[in-house]
Design an enzyme around this catalytic site. Structure first.
Site, PDB file in Angstrom:
ATOM      1  N   CYS A  71       0.836  -1.201   0.000  1.00  0.00           N
ATOM      2  CA  CYS A  71       0.000   0.000   0.000  1.00  0.00           C
ATOM      3  C   CYS A  71       0.874   1.256   0.000  1.00  0.00           C
ATOM      4  CB  CYS A  71      -0.908   0.000   1.228  1.00  0.00           C
ATOM      5  SG  CYS A  71      -1.855   1.517   1.362  1.00  0.00           S
ATOM      6  N   CYS A 160      -5.614   1.743  -1.598  1.00  0.00           N
ATOM      7  CA  CYS A 160      -5.951   1.043  -0.352  1.00  0.00           C
ATOM      8  C   CYS A 160      -6.102  -0.459  -0.592  1.00  0.00           C
ATOM      9  CB  CYS A 160      -7.243   1.624   0.215  1.00  0.00           C
ATOM     10  SG  CYS A 160      -7.809   0.781   1.692  1.00  0.00           S
ATOM     11  N   GLN A 286     -21.878  -5.528   9.462  1.00  0.00           N
ATOM     12  CA  GLN A 286     -20.467  -5.881   9.688  1.00  0.00           C
ATOM     13  C   GLN A 286     -19.663  -5.583   8.429  1.00  0.00           C
ATOM     14  OE1 GLN A 286     -18.860  -6.722  12.358  1.00  0.00           O
ATOM     15  NE2 GLN A 286     -20.502  -7.248  13.771  1.00  0.00           N
ATOM     16  N   GLU A 336     -33.177  -2.380  18.216  1.00  0.00           N
ATOM     17  CA  GLU A 336     -32.163  -1.585  17.520  1.00  0.00           C
ATOM     18  C   GLU A 336     -32.598  -0.119  17.483  1.00  0.00           C
ATOM     19  OE1 GLU A 336     -29.119  -1.701  15.814  1.00  0.00           O
ATOM     20  OE2 GLU A 336     -29.605   0.327  15.166  1.00  0.00           O
ATOM     21  N   CYS A 408     -16.983  -5.357  20.026  1.00  0.00           N
ATOM     22  CA  CYS A 408     -15.926  -4.826  19.160  1.00  0.00           C
ATOM     23  C   CYS A 408     -14.965  -3.963  19.964  1.00  0.00           C
ATOM     24  CB  CYS A 408     -16.535  -4.025  18.003  1.00  0.00           C
ATOM     25  SG  CYS A 408     -17.650  -2.740  18.582  1.00  0.00           S
TER      26      CYS A 408
HETATM   27  C1  LIG Z   1     -21.935  -3.425  16.701  1.00  0.00           C
HETATM   28  S1  LIG Z   1     -23.464  -3.046  15.921  1.00  0.00           S
HETATM   29  C2  LIG Z   1     -24.191  -4.651  15.869  1.00  0.00           C
HETATM   30  C3  LIG Z   1     -25.285  -4.858  14.856  1.00  0.00           C
HETATM   31  C4  LIG Z   1     -25.688  -6.281  14.540  1.00  0.00           C
HETATM   32  N1  LIG Z   1     -25.757  -7.131  15.708  1.00  0.00           N
HETATM   33  C5  LIG Z   1     -24.802  -6.883  13.478  1.00  0.00           C
HETATM   34  O1  LIG Z   1     -24.000  -7.776  13.766  1.00  0.00           O
HETATM   35  O2  LIG Z   1     -24.895  -6.434  12.338  1.00  0.00           O
HETATM   36  C6  LIG Z   1     -24.289  -2.188  17.171  1.00  0.00           C
HETATM   37  C7  LIG Z   1     -25.688  -1.733  16.832  1.00  0.00           C
HETATM   38  O3  LIG Z   1     -26.264  -1.110  17.999  1.00  0.00           O
HETATM   39  C8  LIG Z   1     -27.080  -0.045  17.578  1.00  0.00           C
HETATM   40  N2  LIG Z   1     -27.242   0.827  18.774  1.00  0.00           N
HETATM   41  C9  LIG Z   1     -26.380   1.737  19.257  1.00  0.00           C
HETATM   42  N3  LIG Z   1     -26.853   2.276  20.391  1.00  0.00           N
HETATM   43  C10 LIG Z   1     -28.043   1.683  20.647  1.00  0.00           C
HETATM   44  C11 LIG Z   1     -29.010   1.830  21.670  1.00  0.00           C
HETATM   45  N4  LIG Z   1     -28.838   2.682  22.670  1.00  0.00           N
HETATM   46  N5  LIG Z   1     -30.128   1.058  21.632  1.00  0.00           N
HETATM   47  C12 LIG Z   1     -30.308   0.182  20.597  1.00  0.00           C
HETATM   48  N6  LIG Z   1     -29.415   0.003  19.596  1.00  0.00           N
HETATM   49  C13 LIG Z   1     -28.302   0.757  19.622  1.00  0.00           C
HETATM   50  C14 LIG Z   1     -26.323   0.556  16.406  1.00  0.00           C
HETATM   51  O4  LIG Z   1     -27.189   1.310  15.578  1.00  0.00           O
HETATM   52  C15 LIG Z   1     -25.789  -0.701  15.714  1.00  0.00           C
HETATM   53  O5  LIG Z   1     -26.683  -1.161  14.739  1.00  0.00           O
END
Ligand SMILES: C[S@@+](CC[C@H](N)C(=O)[O-])C[C@H]1O[C@@H](n2cnc3c(N)ncnc32)[C@H](O)[C@@H]1O
Length: 451
Positions: A71, A160, A286, A336, A408
Site C-alpha cells: 500500500c 488502499c 459488519q 435496535e 468490538c
Molecule cells: C456493533 S453493531 C451490531 C449490529 C448487529 N448485531 C450486526 O451484527 O450487524 C451495534 C448496533 O447497535 C445499535 N445501537 C447503538 N446504540 C443503541 C441503543 N442505545 N439502543 C439500541 N441500539 C443501539 C447501532 O445502531 C448498531 O446497529
C-alpha cells in the site's frame, strides 16, 4: 519526565488497542503503535497522575520481523496500523491484548478458545467511508483517510489494500472529477464548504455496489455528468445505485438530512450464511462479510441449543444474528436504535421466510422495559462504548440462563462483564475473532451462564 520532551524507551509489551508499553523510572508509558522489542525515541504528549502517553518520533532499533507492504499510503494513512507486521504476529498481539484485559479485570477461569483469523487478509471491507480534504492547507483536493497522528490532513488512498479494486476505481473517478470542478471541501472548524464524504458499499457475496456522495446543501450541483462517468466505469461487481446524501450536521460523522437517488436504488443486498440481507445506507452491517460469517458461526456455536427457546438479539442492526439463530428458535426479539435498520430487519426476516422474529426500534435502555417475553438466551452486540448501565440493569433483571456477548471493544466488554459477573453470572468461554486485519481492532465473543 516532562511533557513535550523526547525520551528513549524500550517497548516491552502491548495493550489494546495496539499501544506499546514501556517503563520509565517505574512509571508506565503508553506509546501508540509501538511494538515489543523496539527501542524508540518518543515525545511525551500527555502526562498526569494516571497516565503518560508518548508519540514515536524515531525508531532507534526496530524489530526483525517487519515485512514489505504494497500500500502506497501505509505509514501516512490513519487506517491501518500494522500492515508491515506478519499476520500471525498481528493475531498473537491481539490475543495477548484481549487476555491481558480479562486478567486485569480479574476475570479468570474460563475456556479461552484462541483467536480466529479473518478469511481474507486484504480486499476484505464491504464498506468504506472516504473524506474529502487536502494534504496540506490550500493543497489540491484529496479523498481518502485522515492522516496518522494528525487532526487535519486527508491522504488519498486510491491504493488502499483493505478494499477491493472496485472501491479504488470509484475513488479515483470521483476524485479526478471533483478536482476538475474546483468545488470546496467542507471545513469542520468553519462549517463552510461542500464536499464531505464518499461512502462505498459492496455486497461481497452479491457483487452489488452502492455509491454515496455526501455533501452539505451550501451549493447546488448537477450530478448527471458524474453519474454517467460512474456508470461507464468498469467494475468486477455490479453498480446498483448512486445516491446523494445531504448532511449539514456540525459533527464529523456521516448522517443524512436528506437522500436523493441519482441512479438505481438506495440499498444493496448481501448474503450471509445462505441468508439474504437488505442494507440501507444508514444501517450498520459488519464491514468484513466473510469475517462476519465466521463471527456469526462462533456466536451460533456459543449458543448451541436454540430449540424452542426465546432469544433476544439486542443491538440487532439489520437483524443478522437473530435471523441466523431463528430457524430453530421459538421466537427472536431484536431491538435496535436506527429505525431504517429495523425496517430492513423486518423485511429481511420476510425475505428469509422467518415468521418467528419481532424487531423493535428504540434505545434499549428505554424500550426493553416494555418487552413482555422472557428470554432463555440474550445476545448483546453493542457499539464500542458497550452496554449503557441502565440497559444492563434491565438485561440482568430478565435473569436469562445464558448471555452471549459479542464485542468490538474488549475494554468496555470487560467493564460490562465485571457488572454481569457481580450479578450471579459466570464467564464460561471466550473466543477472539480478527475482523479487521492490519488495524488495532478485534472482536470478542463471550458465553456467560447463570451460576
Ligand atoms: C456493533 S453493531 C451490531 C449490529 C448487529 N448485531 C450486526 O451484527 O450487524 C451495534 C448496533 O447497535 C445499535 N445501537 C447503538 N446504540 C443503541 C441503543 N442505545 N439502543 C439500541 N441500539 C443501539 C447501532 O445502531 C448498531 O446497529
Amino acid at each position: 519526565m516532562r511533557k513535550s520532551k523526547e525520551y528513549e524507551f524500550n517497548i516491552v509489551e502491548t495493550e489494546f488497542p495496539h499501544q506499546g508499553i514501556a517503563y520509565h523510572e517505574g512509571r508506565k508509558v503508553n506509546i501508540k503503535h509501538g511494538l515489543p522489542g523496539q527501542k524508540v525515541l518518543a515525545r511525551v504528549s500527555k502526562k498526569n497522575s494516571n497516565k503518560i502517553e508518548a508519540k514515536i518520533t524515531k525508531i532507534l532499533e526496530d524489530v526483525d520481523y517487519k515485512i514489505k507492504t504494497d500500500c502506497g499510503a501505509f505509514g501516512d494513512c490513519g487506517g491501518c496500523s500494522h500492515q508491515d507486521v506478519p499476520y500471525e504476529k498481528q493475531l498473537a498481539l491481539k490475543e495477548e491484548q484481549v487476555l491481558k484485559l480479562f486478567k486485569d479485570a480479574d476475570i479468570t477461569e474460563f475456556d479461552f478458545l484462541g483467536i480466529e483469523s479473518s478469511p481474507d487478509l486484504f480486499n476484505y471491507r464491504n464498506k468504506m467511508e472516504f473524506t474529502f480534504g487536502d494534504l496540506e492547507k490550500g493543497g489540491e483536493l484529496t479523498l481518502g483517510m485522515h492522516m496518522k497522528g494528525r487532526s487535519f490532513g486527508i491522504v488519498t488512498v486510491d491504493d488502499c489494500r483493505i478494499v477491493d479494486e472496485d472501491f479504488r476505481a470509484i475513488l479515483s473517478t470521483v476524485l479526478e472529477y471533483f478536482r476538475g470542478k474546483e468545488l470546496p471541501y467542507y471545513r469542520i472548524m468553519s462549517h463552510q464548504g461542500y464536499l464531505r464524504n464518499l461512502v462505498v458499499r459492496k455486497g461481497i457475496n452479491t457483487g452489488e455496489i452502492l455509491i454515496n456522495i455526501v455533501t452539505t446543501s451550501q451549493i447546488e450541483f448537477n450530478y448527471e455528468e458524474l453519474v454517467e462517468l460512474l456508470k461507464e466505469t468498469e467494475y468486477k461487481g455490479e453498480l446498483t445505485g448512486i445516491i446523494h446524501t445531504f448532511n449539514d450536521s456540525l459533527s464529523d460523522v456521516v448522517q443524512a438530512d436528506r437522500i436523493e437517488v441519482l441512479y438505481g436504488r438506495e440499498f444493496i443486498y448481501e448474503k450471509l450464511l445462505g441468508m439474504n440481507f437488505k442494507i440501507n445506507p444508514l444501517s450498520f452491517f459488519q464491514t468484513n462479510t466473510r469475517g462476519a460469517e465466521k463471527l456469526y458461526s462462533i456466536v451460533r456455536d456459543f449458543i448451541d441449543e436454540t430449540e424452542s427457546k426465546v432469544v433476544f438479539d439486542l443491538y440487532c442492526g439489520t437483524g443478522t444474528i437473530g435471523q441466523i439463530v431463528a430457524p430453530k428458535a421459538k421466537k427472536v426479539v431484536g431491538i435496535e436504535l436506527i429505525e431504517e435498520a429495523v425496517k430492513d430487519a423486518i423485511e429481511n426476516a420476510k425475505l428469509n421466510g422467518l415468521d418467528n422474529c419481532e424487531f423493535i426500534a428504540g434505545d434499549i435502555a428505554k424500550v426493553i422495559y416494555d418487552v413482555k417475553d422472557k428470554p432463555d438466551i440474550i445476545i448483546l452486540d453493542p457499539p464500542r462504548p458497550g452496554v449503557h448501565p441502565k440497559a444492563l440493569d434491565y438485561v440482568l433483571k430478565f435473569n436469562a440462563p445464558s448471555i452471549v456477548y459479542v464485542s468490538c471493544n474488549p475494554k468496555t466488554l470487560v467493564e460490562d462483564l465485571k457488572a454481569i459477573t457481580a450479578n450471579g453470572y459466570k464467564v464460561e468461554k471466550v473466543k477472539a475473532m480478527d475482523m479487521f486485519p492490519h488495524t488495532p481492532h478485534v472482536e470478542t465473543v463471550v458465553r456467560i451462564e447463570k451460576k
